[in-house]
Design a protein around this motif. Structure first.
Motif, PDB file in Angstrom:
ATOM      1  N   GLY A   1      -2.157  -6.961   1.118  1.00  0.00           N
ATOM      2  CA  GLY A   1      -3.256  -7.060   2.072  1.00  0.00           C
ATOM      3  C   GLY A   1      -4.040  -5.760   2.147  1.00  0.00           C
ATOM      4  N   GLY A   2      -5.356  -5.882   2.349  1.00  0.00           N
ATOM      5  CA  GLY A   2      -6.206  -4.697   2.406  1.00  0.00           C
ATOM      6  C   GLY A   2      -5.876  -3.765   3.555  1.00  0.00           C
ATOM      7  N   ASP A   3      -5.087  -4.257   4.536  1.00  0.00           N
ATOM      8  CA  ASP A   3      -4.744  -3.432   5.694  1.00  0.00           C
ATOM      9  C   ASP A   3      -3.358  -2.791   5.574  1.00  0.00           C
ATOM     10  OD1 ASP A   3      -3.421  -5.826   5.758  1.00  0.00           O
ATOM     11  OD2 ASP A   3      -3.749  -6.211   7.905  1.00  0.00           O
ATOM     12  N   ARG A   4      -2.656  -2.998   4.438  1.00  0.00           N
ATOM     13  CA  ARG A   4      -1.316  -2.431   4.278  1.00  0.00           C
ATOM     14  C   ARG A   4      -1.363  -1.126   3.493  1.00  0.00           C
ATOM     15  NH1 ARG A   4       3.357  -5.381   4.797  1.00  0.00           N
ATOM     16  NH2 ARG A   4       4.277  -3.311   4.497  1.00  0.00           N
ATOM     17  N   SER A   5      -1.898  -0.080   4.132  1.00  0.00           N
ATOM     18  CA  SER A   5      -2.059   1.207   3.434  1.00  0.00           C
ATOM     19  C   SER A   5      -0.719   1.851   3.078  1.00  0.00           C
ATOM     20  CB  SER A   5      -2.895   2.172   4.281  1.00  0.00           C
ATOM     21  OG  SER A   5      -2.321   2.338   5.557  1.00  0.00           O
TER      22      SER A   5
ATOM     23  N   GLN B   1       0.262   0.246  -0.169  1.00  0.00           N
ATOM     24  CA  GLN B   1      -0.734   0.657  -1.162  1.00  0.00           C
ATOM     25  C   GLN B   1      -0.448   2.060  -1.688  1.00  0.00           C
ATOM     26  OE1 GLN B   1      -4.543   0.256   0.827  1.00  0.00           O
ATOM     27  NE2 GLN B   1      -4.058  -1.837   1.481  1.00  0.00           N
TER      28      GLN B   1
ATOM     29  N   LEU C   1      -6.225  -5.920  -3.676  1.00  0.00           N
ATOM     30  CA  LEU C   1      -6.278  -5.988  -2.209  1.00  0.00           C
ATOM     31  C   LEU C   1      -6.898  -7.305  -1.761  1.00  0.00           C
ATOM     32  CD1 LEU C   1      -7.359  -2.360  -1.238  1.00  0.00           C
ATOM     33  CD2 LEU C   1      -5.120  -3.248  -1.880  1.00  0.00           C
TER      34      LEU C   1
ATOM     35  N   LEU D   1     -10.731  -6.880   2.399  1.00  0.00           N
ATOM     36  CA  LEU D   1     -10.672  -5.683   3.249  1.00  0.00           C
ATOM     37  C   LEU D   1     -10.679  -4.422   2.398  1.00  0.00           C
ATOM     38  CD1 LEU D   1      -7.882  -6.848   5.727  1.00  0.00           C
ATOM     39  CD2 LEU D   1     -10.330  -6.676   6.216  1.00  0.00           C
ATOM     40  N   TYR D   2     -11.612  -3.517   2.698  1.00  0.00           N
ATOM     41  CA  TYR D   2     -11.680  -2.238   1.981  1.00  0.00           C
ATOM     42  C   TYR D   2     -10.509  -1.352   2.394  1.00  0.00           C
ATOM     43  CZ  TYR D   2     -15.968  -1.950  -0.754  1.00  0.00           C
ATOM     44  OH  TYR D   2     -16.910  -2.102  -1.730  1.00  0.00           O
ATOM     45  N   PRO D   3      -9.966  -0.575   1.447  1.00  0.00           N
ATOM     46  CA  PRO D   3      -8.907   0.372   1.797  1.00  0.00           C
ATOM     47  C   PRO D   3      -9.502   1.568   2.529  1.00  0.00           C
ATOM     48  CG  PRO D   3      -9.526   0.667  -0.492  1.00  0.00           C
ATOM     49  CD  PRO D   3     -10.308  -0.526   0.007  1.00  0.00           C
ATOM     50  N   ASN D   4      -8.620   2.371   3.168  1.00  0.00           N
ATOM     51  CA  ASN D   4      -9.138   3.562   3.847  1.00  0.00           C
ATOM     52  C   ASN D   4      -9.469   4.658   2.832  1.00  0.00           C
ATOM     53  OD1 ASN D   4      -6.769   5.118   3.277  1.00  0.00           O
ATOM     54  ND2 ASN D   4      -5.742   4.157   5.016  1.00  0.00           N
TER      55      ASN D   4
END
Length: 354
Positions: free
Chosen positions: A261-265, A268, A281, A285-288
């Motif tokens: 998921g794009g929110d699982r930094s 990642q 991703l 959702l864009y990564p940070n």
């Protein structure tokens, strides 16, 4: 002249790889090789004539340049299906015989590649069984390992084809299943008269795909480390678990794309530092900024897709099992696998090649 039909129990069983591998090996052994694919399902125009994309590719690899209309006399288009289903298509087997006679002229052996399974094309009488009987040529059936082997199907084919069935090739067999073939399934098949011509072991490279191609197939876009889109993905791992559990699985799966998921930094970052070939991703959702920066520094591409993780994982499974054999390195590897694992001496004897 000798002919050999290469069919399979299902589609996407490795027919192109085995046809090319056989053709290249027989050419190396000094034989002139012809090739045809009677029924094509990937229409394309070749020199102003309707042909098949796979057939054109195989011809190119084998150094052949026969008339596409003879190589693939039956090309399945939407218009063709409408006519076939309404009974307005006749003489298709005659066209296949005509094509076979043309491409096999002055050849020591002609390889005839099937399309789909042995029953595909039954609706218009161009299924493998009808073609093989009409041409009167020997047949090899490929069974690709997918959770298990289709031994019932192979035994039934022997009953159906009799002496026209030269044997079977078991493809993409994982290491942990080899003993079962040697000790149990192999003897059972042989007892039913089914000759095992070869067992081709699973090779991760054969199912691999480049990151750039993967992004296209997933309908996603690469958002970082664009210059590394040539990196190769052999498998995938879903990063929905806790980081500690993820790390345990990740260490065992080299060259795996990580779907997360794009929110699982947290996951990642672990995947990036562990040198995965790419991150996928999900959820659009864009990564940070930290993840994007590490991705560029470590030269690990990130693919962003709209769908959820489960949908993307299912797509990945299909892509890796059905990815076309197109790269030169794959063709070379596939040819070596075929040459090293098939009983060519038996095959040549069966075909009367000296």
């Amino acid at each position: 002249m000798a002919g050999l039909y290469i069919g399979s129990t299902t589609g996407y069983s490795g027919k192109n790889m085995i046809v090319m591998g056989m053709g290249l090996r027989l050419q190396k052994d000094g034989f002139t090789v012809g090739y045809m694919k009677p029924v094509g399902a990937m229409p394309m125009e070749v020199d102003g004539k309707l042909g098949d994309e796979d057939a054109a590719f195989v011809q190119d690899v084998l150094g052949l340049s026969e008339d596409p209309a003879m190589v693939t006399p039956v090309v399945v288009t939407q218009d063709f299906k409408v006519k076939a289903f309404t009974g307005k298509m006749e003489g298709l087997l005659d066209s296949i015989v005509e094509g076979y006679e043309a491409v096999s002229k002055d050849k020591d052996v002609t390889l005839v590649a099937g399309s789909g399974s042995m029953y595909s094309g039954k609706y218009c009488d161009t299924d493998a069984i009808s073609v093989v009987r009409r041409l009167g040529i020997k047949t090899v059936i490929i069974d690709r390992f997918q959770k298990e082997l289709k031994y019932d199907y192979l035994m039934a084919m022997k009953e159906t084809l009799g002496d026209l069935m030269a044997g079977v090739i078991l493809n993409d067999v994982p290491p942990n299943f080899m003993d079962e073939i040697t000790q149990l399934l192999g003897p059972a098949l042989e007892a039913k008269g089914v000759k095992i011509l070869g067992v081709i072991p699973r090779d991760p490279l054969m199912g691999a795909i480049k990151v750039g191609d993967l992004a296209d197939r997933l309908g996603g876009k690469i958002i970082s480390a664009h210059n590394k889109s040539e990196r190769v993905v052999e498998s995938f791992l879903i990063g929905t678990m806790q980081v500690e559990n993820f790390m345990t699985h990740f260490r065992k799966k080299k060259n795996s794309a990580i779907i997360v998921g794009g929110d699982r930094s947290d996951v990642q970052l672990v995947a990036l530092e562990g040198d995965c070939p790419c991150l996928i991703l999900t959820g659009n959702l864009y990564p940070n900024d930290i993840i994007l920066t590490r991705s560029e520094v470590l030269e690990t591409p990130i693919i962003m897709v709209r769908e959820d993780t489960f949908t993307v994982a299912k797509k990945m499974d299909d892509i890796l099992s059905r990815h076309k054999l197109r790269d030169a390195i794959k063709i070379k590897q596939g040819a070596e696998l075929v040459s090293n694992n098939i009983d060519f001496e038996f095959l040549k004897k069966e075909l009367g090649l000296k």
